[in-house]
Scaffold this motif. Structure first.
Motif, PDB file in Angstrom:
ATOM      1  N   TYR A  29       0.839  -1.206   0.000  1.00 51.43           N
ATOM      2  CA  TYR A  29       0.000   0.000   0.000  1.00 51.43           C
ATOM      3  C   TYR A  29       0.872   1.254   0.000  1.00 51.43           C
ATOM      4  CZ  TYR A  29      -3.769   3.211   1.182  1.00 51.43           C
ATOM      5  OH  TYR A  29      -4.674   4.235   1.159  1.00 51.43           O
ATOM      6  N   GLU A  30       1.875   1.272   0.881  1.00 52.27           N
ATOM      7  CA  GLU A  30       2.736   2.447   0.975  1.00 52.27           C
ATOM      8  C   GLU A  30       3.522   2.683  -0.316  1.00 52.27           C
ATOM      9  OE1 GLU A  30       5.863   4.531   4.077  1.00 52.27           O
ATOM     10  OE2 GLU A  30       4.692   2.790   4.710  1.00 52.27           O
ATOM     11  N   LYS A  31       3.936   1.603  -0.962  1.00 51.53           N
ATOM     12  CA  LYS A  31       4.676   1.754  -2.215  1.00 51.53           C
ATOM     13  C   LYS A  31       3.771   2.309  -3.316  1.00 51.53           C
ATOM     14  CE  LYS A  31       8.066  -0.351  -5.149  1.00 51.53           C
ATOM     15  NZ  LYS A  31       9.100  -1.365  -5.232  1.00 51.53           N
ATOM     16  N   ILE A  32       2.516   1.873  -3.377  1.00 49.94           N
ATOM     17  CA  ILE A  32       1.589   2.322  -4.422  1.00 49.94           C
ATOM     18  C   ILE A  32       1.067   3.726  -4.126  1.00 49.94           C
ATOM     19  CG2 ILE A  32      -0.637   1.856  -5.542  1.00 49.94           C
ATOM     20  CD1 ILE A  32       1.737  -0.076  -6.279  1.00 49.94           C
ATOM     21  N   GLU A  33       0.687   3.990  -2.886  1.00 56.61           N
ATOM     22  CA  GLU A  33       0.058   5.264  -2.524  1.00 56.61           C
ATOM     23  C   GLU A  33       1.032   6.330  -2.038  1.00 56.61           C
ATOM     24  OE1 GLU A  33      -3.308   6.656  -2.409  1.00 56.61           O
ATOM     25  OE2 GLU A  33      -3.303   5.150  -4.000  1.00 56.61           O
ATOM     26  N   GLY A  34       2.194   5.904  -1.534  1.00 58.43           N
ATOM     27  CA  GLY A  34       3.143   6.873  -1.005  1.00 58.43           C
ATOM     28  C   GLY A  34       2.810   7.326   0.405  1.00 58.43           C
ATOM     29  N   THR A  35       1.817   6.720   1.027  1.00 57.13           N
ATOM     30  CA  THR A  35       1.426   7.028   2.403  1.00 57.13           C
ATOM     31  C   THR A  35       1.195   5.725   3.149  1.00 57.13           C
ATOM     32  OG1 THR A  35      -0.929   7.098   1.859  1.00 57.13           O
ATOM     33  CG2 THR A  35       0.278   9.181   1.721  1.00 57.13           C
TER      34      THR A  35
END
Length: 181
Positions: A29-35
């Motif tokens: 999730y963090e890699k795709i969304e940046g958060t």
């Protein structure tokens, strides 16, 4: 229109395969969304969901690998070791008559049937309360067909695992490399 479903895999290195799968989903999730990923909750049947945002997710693991999916539409994912042995009474209890006929001729197909059924019940949120014999799949080259469902199933095989997904919309699977932590 195809929607992109992001998939990630990681070896189980901690004492808990479940923790590895949850950590993998958070990192994806963090890699795709940046958060950071929003909090994860479970529906009564066990289906995970994020408490906010547009993303749907599903996780699975075997003893040695964790897999997760991040999708713009509801999704179910399941994985099973290719080498999984199965007892005859389990195959009879789980497989439809049509599937069992295929299994008798090709016992190595059991993990494909199993992962398709689990991906389906994860997609619907029913979990393993569902009578799995009532689901009867026909295997295709890359996926499977569940008659009269209108659902889309994708299946891929690695050296050690069979992985299946279930969605209601056409998707393109995109594998994302996630660094180990």
């Amino acid at each position: 229109m195809e929607h992109i479903v992001y998939l990630a895999a990681a070896p189980v290195t901690s004492s808990s395969a479940s923790k590895t799968a949850h950590s993998l989903l958070n990192r994806l999730y963090e890699k795709i969304e940046g958060t950071p990923a929003p909090a994860l909750r479970k529906e009564p049947g066990g289906k995970p969901y994020f408490t906010s945002g547009p993303w749907h997710c599903s996780i699975t693991h075997t003893k040695t690998m964790a897999f997760c999916a991040l999708s713009p539409c509801p999704i179910g994912i399941d994985a099973e070791a290719v080498s999984r042995s199965v007892r005859e009474n389990t195959a009879r209890r789980v497989l439809s008559q049509k599937e069992y006929s295929v299994y008798e001729a090709q016992p190595q197909c059991f993990p494909a049937f199993w992962t398709l059924k689990e991906a389906y019940v994860k997609f619907t949120g029913e979990g393993l309360r569902k009578d799995l014999q009532s689901l009867s799949f026909s295997l295709t080259h890359r996926g499977a067909v569940l008659e009269n469902s209108g659902l889309i199933f994708c299946r891929f095989v690695t050296k050690q695992h069979v992985v299946s997904t279930c969605t209601s919309l056409p998707v393109k699977l995109q594998f994302v490399s996630i660094n180990s932590q």
